[in-house]
Each structure stands twice: as C-alpha cells, then as structure tokens.
Design a protein around this motif. Structure first.
Motif, PDB file in Angstrom:
ATOM      1  N   ASP A 226      24.594   1.234 -48.282  1.00 44.82           N
ATOM      2  CA  ASP A 226      25.726   0.739 -49.080  1.00 44.82           C
ATOM      3  C   ASP A 226      25.802   1.441 -50.434  1.00 44.82           C
ATOM      4  N   SER A 227      25.376   2.690 -50.477  1.00 49.10           N
ATOM      5  CA  SER A 227      25.374   3.532 -51.683  1.00 49.10           C
ATOM      6  C   SER A 227      24.273   3.153 -52.664  1.00 49.10           C
ATOM      7  N   PHE A 228      23.991   1.869 -52.794  1.00 48.61           N
ATOM      8  CA  PHE A 228      22.809   1.389 -53.519  1.00 48.61           C
ATOM      9  C   PHE A 228      22.600  -0.064 -53.143  1.00 48.61           C
ATOM     10  N   ASN A 229      21.347  -0.426 -52.928  1.00 51.82           N
ATOM     11  CA  ASN A 229      21.039  -1.822 -52.645  1.00 51.82           C
ATOM     12  C   ASN A 229      19.647  -2.138 -53.155  1.00 51.82           C
ATOM     13  N   GLY A 230      19.372  -3.420 -53.286  1.00 56.91           N
ATOM     14  CA  GLY A 230      18.044  -3.850 -53.704  1.00 56.91           C
ATOM     15  C   GLY A 230      17.968  -4.148 -55.186  1.00 56.91           C
ATOM     16  N   ALA A 231      16.747  -4.353 -55.650  1.00 56.47           N
ATOM     17  CA  ALA A 231      16.517  -4.711 -57.048  1.00 56.47           C
ATOM     18  C   ALA A 231      16.842  -3.535 -57.969  1.00 56.47           C
ATOM     19  N   PRO A 232      17.527  -3.797 -59.081  1.00 54.59           N
ATOM     20  CA  PRO A 232      17.878  -2.722 -60.018  1.00 54.59           C
ATOM     21  C   PRO A 232      16.847  -2.514 -61.121  1.00 54.59           C
ATOM     22  N   ASP A 233      15.701  -3.183 -61.033  1.00 53.17           N
ATOM     23  CA  ASP A 233      14.801  -3.284 -62.183  1.00 53.17           C
ATOM     24  C   ASP A 233      14.036  -2.007 -62.515  1.00 53.17           C
ATOM     25  N   ARG A 234      14.002  -1.017 -61.628  1.00 54.56           N
ATOM     26  CA  ARG A 234      13.238   0.200 -61.912  1.00 54.56           C
ATOM     27  C   ARG A 234      14.063   1.284 -62.597  1.00 54.56           C
ATOM     28  N   TYR A 235      15.312   0.975 -62.878  1.00 50.02           N
ATOM     29  CA  TYR A 235      16.185   1.921 -63.563  1.00 50.02           C
ATOM     30  C   TYR A 235      16.728   1.310 -64.849  1.00 50.02           C
ATOM     31  N   GLU A 236      17.008   2.180 -65.813  1.00 51.59           N
ATOM     32  CA  GLU A 236      17.792   1.812 -66.987  1.00 51.59           C
ATOM     33  C   GLU A 236      19.242   2.182 -66.684  1.00 51.59           C
ATOM     34  N   TRP A 237      20.157   1.241 -66.940  1.00 51.86           N
ATOM     35  CA  TRP A 237      21.547   1.418 -66.534  1.00 51.86           C
ATOM     36  C   TRP A 237      22.441   1.621 -67.758  1.00 51.86           C
ATOM     37  N   MET A 238      23.390   2.549 -67.631  1.00 53.37           N
ATOM     38  CA  MET A 238      24.284   2.844 -68.742  1.00 53.37           C
ATOM     39  C   MET A 238      25.704   3.080 -68.218  1.00 53.37           C
ATOM     40  N   LEU A 239      26.667   2.422 -68.847  1.00 55.81           N
ATOM     41  CA  LEU A 239      28.073   2.646 -68.527  1.00 55.81           C
ATOM     42  C   LEU A 239      28.563   3.841 -69.338  1.00 55.81           C
ATOM     43  N   LEU A 240      28.969   4.911 -68.644  1.00 54.46           N
ATOM     44  CA  LEU A 240      29.393   6.133 -69.320  1.00 54.46           C
ATOM     45  C   LEU A 240      30.887   6.172 -69.588  1.00 54.46           C
ATOM     46  N   GLY A 241      31.640   5.267 -68.968  1.00 52.90           N
ATOM     47  CA  GLY A 241      33.076   5.236 -69.208  1.00 52.90           C
ATOM     48  C   GLY A 241      33.870   5.332 -67.924  1.00 52.90           C
ATOM     49  N   LYS A 242      35.141   5.657 -68.075  1.00 49.36           N
ATOM     50  CA  LYS A 242      36.065   5.724 -66.951  1.00 49.36           C
ATOM     51  C   LYS A 242      36.701   7.108 -66.908  1.00 49.36           C
ATOM     52  N   ARG A 243      36.971   7.596 -65.685  1.00 55.00           N
ATOM     53  CA  ARG A 243      37.605   8.902 -65.536  1.00 55.00           C
ATOM     54  C   ARG A 243      38.403   8.934 -64.243  1.00 55.00           C
ATOM     55  N   GLU A 244      39.298   9.909 -64.147  1.00 53.84           N
ATOM     56  CA  GLU A 244      40.006  10.154 -62.897  1.00 53.84           C
ATOM     57  C   GLU A 244      39.293  11.261 -62.138  1.00 53.84           C
ATOM     58  N   MET A 245      39.134  11.070 -60.831  1.00 47.39           N
ATOM     59  CA  MET A 245      38.506  12.108 -60.022  1.00 47.39           C
ATOM     60  C   MET A 245      38.915  11.945 -58.566  1.00 47.39           C
ATOM     61  N   LEU A 246      38.765  13.014 -57.815  1.00 49.43           N
ATOM     62  CA  LEU A 246      39.033  12.970 -56.382  1.00 49.43           C
ATOM     63  C   LEU A 246      37.857  12.303 -55.682  1.00 49.43           C
ATOM     64  N   VAL A 247      38.154  11.251 -54.940  1.00 46.98           N
ATOM     65  CA  VAL A 247      37.114  10.475 -54.272  1.00 46.98           C
ATOM     66  C   VAL A 247      37.569  10.142 -52.849  1.00 46.98           C
ATOM     67  N   PRO A 248      36.625   9.855 -51.951  1.00 51.33           N
ATOM     68  CA  PRO A 248      37.015   9.437 -50.599  1.00 51.33           C
ATOM     69  C   PRO A 248      37.852   8.160 -50.661  1.00 51.33           C
ATOM     70  N   TYR A 249      38.933   8.114 -49.871  1.00 52.03           N
ATOM     71  CA  TYR A 249      39.809   6.938 -49.909  1.00 52.03           C
ATOM     72  C   TYR A 249      40.697   6.932 -48.666  1.00 52.03           C
ATOM     73  N   ASN A 250      41.058   5.721 -48.212  1.00 54.29           N
ATOM     74  CA  ASN A 250      41.946   5.561 -47.051  1.00 54.29           C
ATOM     75  C   ASN A 250      41.511   6.472 -45.899  1.00 54.29           C
ATOM     76  N   SER A 251      40.276   6.285 -45.484  1.00 52.01           N
ATOM     77  CA  SER A 251      39.641   7.206 -44.531  1.00 52.01           C
ATOM     78  C   SER A 251      39.914   6.814 -43.080  1.00 52.01           C
ATOM     79  N   TYR A 252      41.179   6.597 -42.774  1.00 50.12           N
ATOM     80  CA  TYR A 252      41.539   6.123 -41.436  1.00 50.12           C
ATOM     81  C   TYR A 252      41.394   7.208 -40.375  1.00 50.12           C
ATOM     82  N   ALA A 253      41.547   8.464 -40.742  1.00 46.73           N
ATOM     83  CA  ALA A 253      41.449   9.544 -39.753  1.00 46.73           C
ATOM     84  C   ALA A 253      40.051   9.610 -39.149  1.00 46.73           C
ATOM     85  N   VAL A 254      39.029   9.505 -39.983  1.00 42.20           N
ATOM     86  CA  VAL A 254      37.662   9.586 -39.474  1.00 42.20           C
ATOM     87  C   VAL A 254      37.236   8.276 -38.812  1.00 42.20           C
ATOM     88  N   HIS A 255      38.035   7.229 -38.982  1.00 37.54           N
ATOM     89  CA  HIS A 255      37.753   5.919 -38.397  1.00 37.54           C
ATOM     90  C   HIS A 255      38.393   5.755 -37.016  1.00 37.54           C
TER      91      HIS A 255
END
Length: 240
Positions: free
Chosen positions: A78-107
């Motif tokens: 699921d891209s990441f799962n489990g306890a988050p305690d071994r990492y330090e987490w930081m929000l870097l902000g928001k951006r526009e980018m090309l990402v996988p979406y509406n993947s009906y063809a491969v489905h």
C-alpha cells in the motif's frame, strides 16, 4: 480475541498463492493493529511442504515480505504501511506533477499478464498519467535505526489522500527505488484505490508488481467475514 484487540484493529489480510508451482498452496494471514507501536502486527504463514502454520517472528519495517523473492520489504505494501516511528516526517509542501491516475486500461479484464509485465517496466501503453496536485512528504530514517531505505519521499494525491508515487533513497542519498500506485474508482463501493502497485529497483532493473487480477474474479465487496476467518486456525482449515 478480546474486545481490546478489536478496538485497536486496523484491518485483516489473507492471501493464498496459486502459482508458480513451487509456491502454490502457500498462504498468509495478517492481523494489523491501528497503533503498531502499542501492539505489534501478528502474522502466520502456511507452508504446504511442511503442512504447518507458523507464526512469523516479524513482518514489519524492512523485514522481507514473504513470497516476493526478496524484492519487497514488509512496509512497502500500500505504498507504506506499519508503524511510522523509525522515521522523522516532514511536510515539504504541495506541487503539480504527472502521477498515475484513472488506470482503467491496465485494470481491464482478460488482458494477458505477459502483455502487462514487460522487461524492466510495465507496458507503458496500458498506463495513464495525469497532472495533479500532490502533497510532498519526506521521511528520514531516525538515528539508531537501520533500513534499506534511508529516505522516502511520498507524493500524495490532494483529492483522495492516496499515495501515488514514492522515491526511495539509500544511506548515501542515491535514488535506488521507485514505487507507483495505479488507482481507479471502485464506484460500487464507492472507493478510490490502487488496482496495481509497482516497486522498481533502479540498480538491477528488477521490479515487483502487486495486484495483477485481470484474469481473476473481481473483488466481492459484499462478502461477509468475521475476525475468525483471519485466524491461524482458519489458515490451517483452508489448506485442507
């Protein structure tokens, strides 16, 4: 199972391997707590060769995910799962980018798996990418812990909160891996979720694919199950 256990339950998970022949019949059941620092994940694996159910000592962080030939750690599901305690987490902000979406063809139902899984990458003719706004979140391994991925950078869909891509770095800062989640809308639920996930190893060209179901029955979202169906006893009964 005590009520206190149910109150901290996030999900139950079970699978059975049908191919290749050397792994056929192998099965796994997982009981996943919501707070995995408070309560650790419980997992049992059935081996047809031994005809026994064994409790896995650990299925978390960078322990090897069973039945993946060493290509995936436990925490990449699921891209990441489990306890988050071994990492330090930081929000870097928001951006526009090309990402996988509406993947009906491969489905699509009936597509041969060989036409999806190709050398070094999935068939790009079946993949769809769209320009979307994503939140960028970075996880840096905390001092005193070890993990094959020293840093992870997550790209999270602004609309659905689905993790769509992850950059994976080693301790030297080199980009060594890439995860992609190819999502669709399951309108009958309704739910927006991945139909296929990939983990690319950039150094050797190998990759792991999770979710191939084009030639399998579609998910039954109305099936009635109980916690008893995800117990080690149920795992053993299902092997008979």
């Amino acid at each position: 199972m005590a009520q206190a256990d149910l109150d901290n339950t996030l999900l139950y998970y079970k699978y059975r391997v049908t191919a290749p022949a050397k792994l056929a019949g192998t099965a796994l059941v997982v009981q996943d707590p919501l707070d995995q620092v408070l309560t650790t994940r419980k997992a049992w694996r059935y081996s047809p060769g031994e005809r026994r159910v064994r409790r896995l000592p650990s299925l978390a962080y960078d322990s090897q995910q069973p039945d993946t030939s060493g290509l995936a750690t436990a925490d990449v599901v699921d891209s990441f799962n489990g306890a988050p305690d071994r990492y330090e987490w930081m929000l870097l902000g928001k951006r526009e980018m090309l990402v996988p979406y509406n993947s009906y063809a491969v489905h699509q139902q009936g597509i041969a798996y060989d036409s999806i899984v190709q050398a070094r990458t999935l068939n790009p003719q079946l993949l769809r990418y769209e320009l979307h706004r994503v939140w960028v979140v970075e996880a840096k391994l905390r001092t005193g812990f070890s993990h094959v991925y020293d840093k992870r950078r997550f790209y999270i869909d602004e609309d659905s909160w689905q993790i769509l891509a992850v950059d994976l770095y080693d301790a030297s800062g080199e980009l060594i891996g890439l995860q992609e989640s190819h999502p669709i809308s399951y309108y009958e639920v309704p739910m927006f979720n991945s139909t296929l996930e990939t983990l690319y190893h950039l150094k050797d060209g190998n990759y792991f694919v999770d979710g191939l179901d084009n030639n399998e029955p579609m998910y039954d979202f109305e099936v009635k199950l109980s916690p008893r169906d995800f117990s080690p006893q149920a795992l053993r009964r299902g092997a008979n």
